[in-house]
Design a protein around this motif. Structure first.
Motif, PDB file in Angstrom:
ATOM      1  N   ASP A 153       0.860  -1.193   0.000  1.00 25.10           N
ATOM      2  CA  ASP A 153       0.000   0.000   0.000  1.00 25.10           C
ATOM      3  C   ASP A 153       0.900   1.249   0.000  1.00 25.10           C
ATOM      4  N   PRO A 154       0.906   2.025  -1.097  1.00 21.70           N
ATOM      5  CA  PRO A 154       1.875   3.121  -1.212  1.00 21.70           C
ATOM      6  C   PRO A 154       1.736   4.174  -0.121  1.00 21.70           C
ATOM      7  N   ARG A 155       0.490   4.466   0.282  1.00 21.70           N
ATOM      8  CA  ARG A 155       0.315   5.516   1.304  1.00 21.70           C
ATOM      9  C   ARG A 155       0.784   5.034   2.663  1.00 21.70           C
ATOM     10  N   LEU A 156       0.409   3.803   3.000  1.00 17.99           N
ATOM     11  CA  LEU A 156       0.835   3.247   4.285  1.00 17.99           C
ATOM     12  C   LEU A 156       2.359   3.116   4.316  1.00 17.99           C
ATOM     13  N   TYR A 157       2.923   2.655   3.204  1.00 22.30           N
ATOM     14  CA  TYR A 157       4.376   2.492   3.126  1.00 22.30           C
ATOM     15  C   TYR A 157       5.082   3.824   3.356  1.00 22.30           C
ATOM     16  N   ALA A 158       4.623   4.867   2.640  1.00 23.84           N
ATOM     17  CA  ALA A 158       5.283   6.173   2.750  1.00 23.84           C
ATOM     18  C   ALA A 158       5.169   6.713   4.174  1.00 23.84           C
ATOM     19  N   HIS A 159       4.050   6.418   4.835  1.00 22.49           N
ATOM     20  CA  HIS A 159       3.848   6.884   6.205  1.00 22.49           C
ATOM     21  C   HIS A 159       4.783   6.163   7.180  1.00 22.49           C
ATOM     22  N   LEU A 160       4.883   4.838   7.036  1.00 25.87           N
ATOM     23  CA  LEU A 160       5.627   4.034   8.006  1.00 25.87           C
ATOM     24  C   LEU A 160       7.125   4.029   7.749  1.00 25.87           C
ATOM     25  N   HIS A 161       7.507   4.385   6.514  1.00 29.64           N
ATOM     26  CA  HIS A 161       8.855   4.112   6.051  1.00 29.64           C
ATOM     27  C   HIS A 161       9.376   5.332   5.299  1.00 29.64           C
ATOM     28  N   PRO A 162       9.573   6.455   6.009  1.00 30.13           N
ATOM     29  CA  PRO A 162       9.973   7.690   5.320  1.00 30.13           C
ATOM     30  C   PRO A 162      11.179   7.428   4.412  1.00 30.13           C
ATOM     31  N   ALA A 163      11.078   7.916   3.163  1.00 25.37           N
ATOM     32  CA  ALA A 163      12.131   7.652   2.172  1.00 25.37           C
ATOM     33  C   ALA A 163      13.445   8.298   2.596  1.00 25.37           C
ATOM     34  N   ALA A 164      14.550   7.663   2.227  1.00 24.68           N
ATOM     35  CA  ALA A 164      15.870   8.258   2.450  1.00 24.68           C
ATOM     36  C   ALA A 164      16.121   9.250   1.315  1.00 24.68           C
ATOM     37  N   PRO A 165      16.865  10.344   1.603  1.00 30.09           N
ATOM     38  CA  PRO A 165      17.156  11.299   0.538  1.00 30.09           C
ATOM     39  C   PRO A 165      17.844  10.583  -0.624  1.00 30.09           C
ATOM     40  N   GLY A 166      17.286  10.760  -1.817  1.00 29.97           N
ATOM     41  CA  GLY A 166      17.876  10.124  -2.994  1.00 29.97           C
ATOM     42  C   GLY A 166      17.572   8.641  -3.130  1.00 29.97           C
ATOM     43  N   GLY A 167      16.887   8.092  -2.143  1.00 31.41           N
ATOM     44  CA  GLY A 167      16.578   6.662  -2.190  1.00 31.41           C
ATOM     45  C   GLY A 167      15.280   6.392  -2.926  1.00 31.41           C
ATOM     46  N   PRO A 168      14.952   5.122  -3.128  1.00 28.97           N
ATOM     47  CA  PRO A 168      13.706   4.796  -3.833  1.00 28.97           C
ATOM     48  C   PRO A 168      12.482   5.166  -2.993  1.00 28.97           C
ATOM     49  N   ARG A 169      11.371   5.454  -3.672  1.00 28.10           N
ATOM     50  CA  ARG A 169      10.132   5.760  -2.954  1.00 28.10           C
ATOM     51  C   ARG A 169       9.567   4.511  -2.299  1.00 28.10           C
ATOM     52  N   HIS A 170       9.742   3.395  -2.977  1.00 33.64           N
ATOM     53  CA  HIS A 170       9.238   2.133  -2.435  1.00 33.64           C
ATOM     54  C   HIS A 170      10.286   1.048  -2.677  1.00 33.64           C
ATOM     55  N   MET A 190       5.007  -7.422   7.014  1.00 32.66           N
ATOM     56  CA  MET A 190       4.477  -7.581   8.366  1.00 32.66           C
ATOM     57  C   MET A 190       2.961  -7.613   8.276  1.00 32.66           C
ATOM     58  N   VAL A 191       2.350  -8.378   9.144  1.00 28.15           N
ATOM     59  CA  VAL A 191       0.891  -8.524   9.151  1.00 28.15           C
ATOM     60  C   VAL A 191       0.348  -7.848  10.405  1.00 28.15           C
ATOM     61  N   GLY A 192      -0.606  -6.956  10.210  1.00 28.11           N
ATOM     62  CA  GLY A 192      -1.227  -6.298  11.360  1.00 28.11           C
ATOM     63  C   GLY A 192      -0.674  -4.917  11.643  1.00 28.11           C
ATOM     64  N   LEU A 193      -0.020  -4.313  10.659  1.00 25.91           N
ATOM     65  CA  LEU A 193       0.441  -2.927  10.823  1.00 25.91           C
ATOM     66  C   LEU A 193      -0.771  -2.019  11.022  1.00 25.91           C
ATOM     67  N   PRO A 194      -0.667  -1.040  11.920  1.00 28.49           N
ATOM     68  CA  PRO A 194      -1.787  -0.118  12.072  1.00 28.49           C
ATOM     69  C   PRO A 194      -2.065   0.581  10.744  1.00 28.49           C
ATOM     70  N   GLY A 195      -3.295   0.537  10.307  1.00 26.32           N
ATOM     71  CA  GLY A 195      -3.658   1.150   9.022  1.00 26.32           C
ATOM     72  C   GLY A 195      -3.611   0.187   7.848  1.00 26.32           C
ATOM     73  N   GLN A 196      -3.261  -1.075   8.132  1.00 24.13           N
ATOM     74  CA  GLN A 196      -3.178  -2.080   7.057  1.00 24.13           C
ATOM     75  C   GLN A 196      -4.530  -2.777   6.917  1.00 24.13           C
ATOM     76  N   GLY A 197      -5.162  -2.570   5.768  1.00 25.86           N
ATOM     77  CA  GLY A 197      -6.457  -3.199   5.524  1.00 25.86           C
ATOM     78  C   GLY A 197      -6.307  -4.539   4.842  1.00 25.86           C
ATOM     79  N   ILE A 198      -7.371  -5.327   4.902  1.00 26.31           N
ATOM     80  CA  ILE A 198      -7.300  -6.685   4.372  1.00 26.31           C
ATOM     81  C   ILE A 198      -7.076  -6.687   2.854  1.00 26.31           C
ATOM     82  N   ALA A 237      -7.247   0.835   9.853  1.00 23.98           N
ATOM     83  CA  ALA A 237      -7.805   0.855   8.496  1.00 23.98           C
ATOM     84  C   ALA A 237      -9.225   0.311   8.534  1.00 23.98           C
ATOM     85  N   GLU A 238      -9.942   0.558   7.458  1.00 20.04           N
ATOM     86  CA  GLU A 238     -11.198  -0.151   7.282  1.00 20.04           C
ATOM     87  C   GLU A 238     -10.833  -1.613   7.097  1.00 20.04           C
TER      88      GLU A 238
END
Ligand code: 5AD
Length: 343
Positions: A153-170, A190-198, A237-238
């Motif tokens: 999930d790109p939004r959840l990923y970006a929230h949980l895993h702030p990108a490194a300068p010059g690094g990949p977005r995902h 990981m399974v059960g991250l806050p905000g991770q929907g089914i 998440a929903e």
């Protein structure tokens, strides 16, 4: 198995114990048919707990000043690899936080020394590094690379895993590069991250197949008190996915059905949360690999990604009890088209 998205979602939502027995036995039969009864053991060495990143879930995040940081020296790492070889393991995994202090040329030297000294397959799990560094390590003899994408999930990923300068977005952007360089490629979530929907977990699973992953690691999210997600009160998440055993086992079983010949560990997080019996259940529901932690004290306790992380004893007993045996040799991906001969 022709699992499509609705079928994957159907299994993820399944509550009926009888139907779930069908899923467990499908996964176990698929595991047996495609990768056999051997359980491959990988010796895990956590070579540094320095990390420049600030992932919201991880106890080793740079901002956690309570961590006593270490970096093993080459002799200690090589001794750890010898330990793995003496135990009869075919592979050693060098894992660390994303530590710029692990200089690329130095790592290449360590990989070469381990290859020369033990002949073990070397797996690296050192986070997001440049193509040049990954290529250097490959040419030094590293054969496999583990880099979980954590969530698709790109939004959840970006929230949980702030990108490194010059690094990949995902992190998914790095996986094809690893493949191109000739690594066997491992990833996972990981399974059960806050905000991770089914629905996003269904997408993660389908991505395992699309990426044709060689190795797939899946474990429950465990809140770490030294992180922003330390209390499980973040926005749900929903259809929030729970980090409970049944859900994690469903993901392991579905990973096996979607990627029949992948190597899939019963992960340390599963063993930490649900003990030797949890590890055993994962091995009966699709998993075929265990990664015993060979990190020497005092470092092992300092590599606290999540609290309570432990590698329970009794693996030999478990393997015997469920009619399985330790794997011989490096236990790489058995490409389905390549004829296989049993040792
Ligand atoms: N709970 C469970 N697993 C975690 N990891 C990191 N932090 C946690 C946590 N709090 C997992 C990530 C990472 C792997 C090394 O450990 O999936 O890729």
């Amino acid at each position: 198995m022709n699992l499509d998205r609705p079928a994957v979602l159907g299994w993820l939502r399944e509550r009926d114990a009888g139907r779930l027995e069908t899923l467990w036995s499908l996964a176990d039969r698929t595991r047996r048919r495609h990768v056999g009864d051997e359980i491959h053991l990988r010796g895990l060495l956590e070579i540094s707990n320095h990390c420049r990143r600030s992932c919201l879930y991880c106890g080793l995040r740079a901002a956690n000043t309570a961590v006593q940081r270490y970096r093993m020296d080459a002799q200690t790492i090589i001794a750890g690899a010898r330990d793995a070889a003496e135990r009869g393991y075919g592979t050693v995994v060098l894992q660390a936080g994303e530590d710029p202090g692990l200089e690329a040329g130095w790592i290449a030297g360590v990989v070469r020394a381990i290859r020369a000294d033990t002949g073990l397959v070397v797996t690296l799990s050192l986070g997001e590094r440049s193509r040049e560094e990954l290529a250097l390590w490959r040419s030094a003899g590293a054969g496999r690379y583990l880099l979980r994408f954590e969530t698709s999930d790109p939004r959840l990923y970006a929230h949980l895993h702030p990108a490194a300068p010059g690094g990949p977005r995902h992190r998914t952007e790095l996986l094809p590069i690893l493949r191109e360089l000739g690594y066997e490629v491992g990833s996972g979530i990981m399974v059960g991250l806050p905000g991770q929907g089914i629905e996003s977990v269904a997408d993660d699973l389908l991505l395992f197949r699309e990426l044709d992953l060689d190795m797939i690691g899946v474990g429950p999210f465990v809140p770490h008190p030294g992180t922003p997600l330390g209390a499980l009160d973040a926005v749900a998440a929903e259809e929030q996915v729970e980090p409970d055993e049944e859900t994690v086992m469903k993901v392991v079983a579905l990973a096996r059905l979607l990627r029949p010949d992948a190597n899939i560990p019963a992960t340390t997080a599963v063993a930490t949360c649900w003990g030797p019996r949890g590890r055993e259940r994962a091995l009966l529901r699709g998993a075929n690999v265990v990664m015993p932690d060979l990190t020497p004290p005092p470092y092992r306790a300092q590599y606290e990604i999540y609290p309570g992380k432990t590698c329970p004893p009794g693996l030999e007993l478990t393997m015997t009890a469920i009619g399985r045996r330790p794997g011989i040799g490096p236990g790489g991906r058995r490409r389905e088209e390549v004829p296989w001969s049993r040792p």
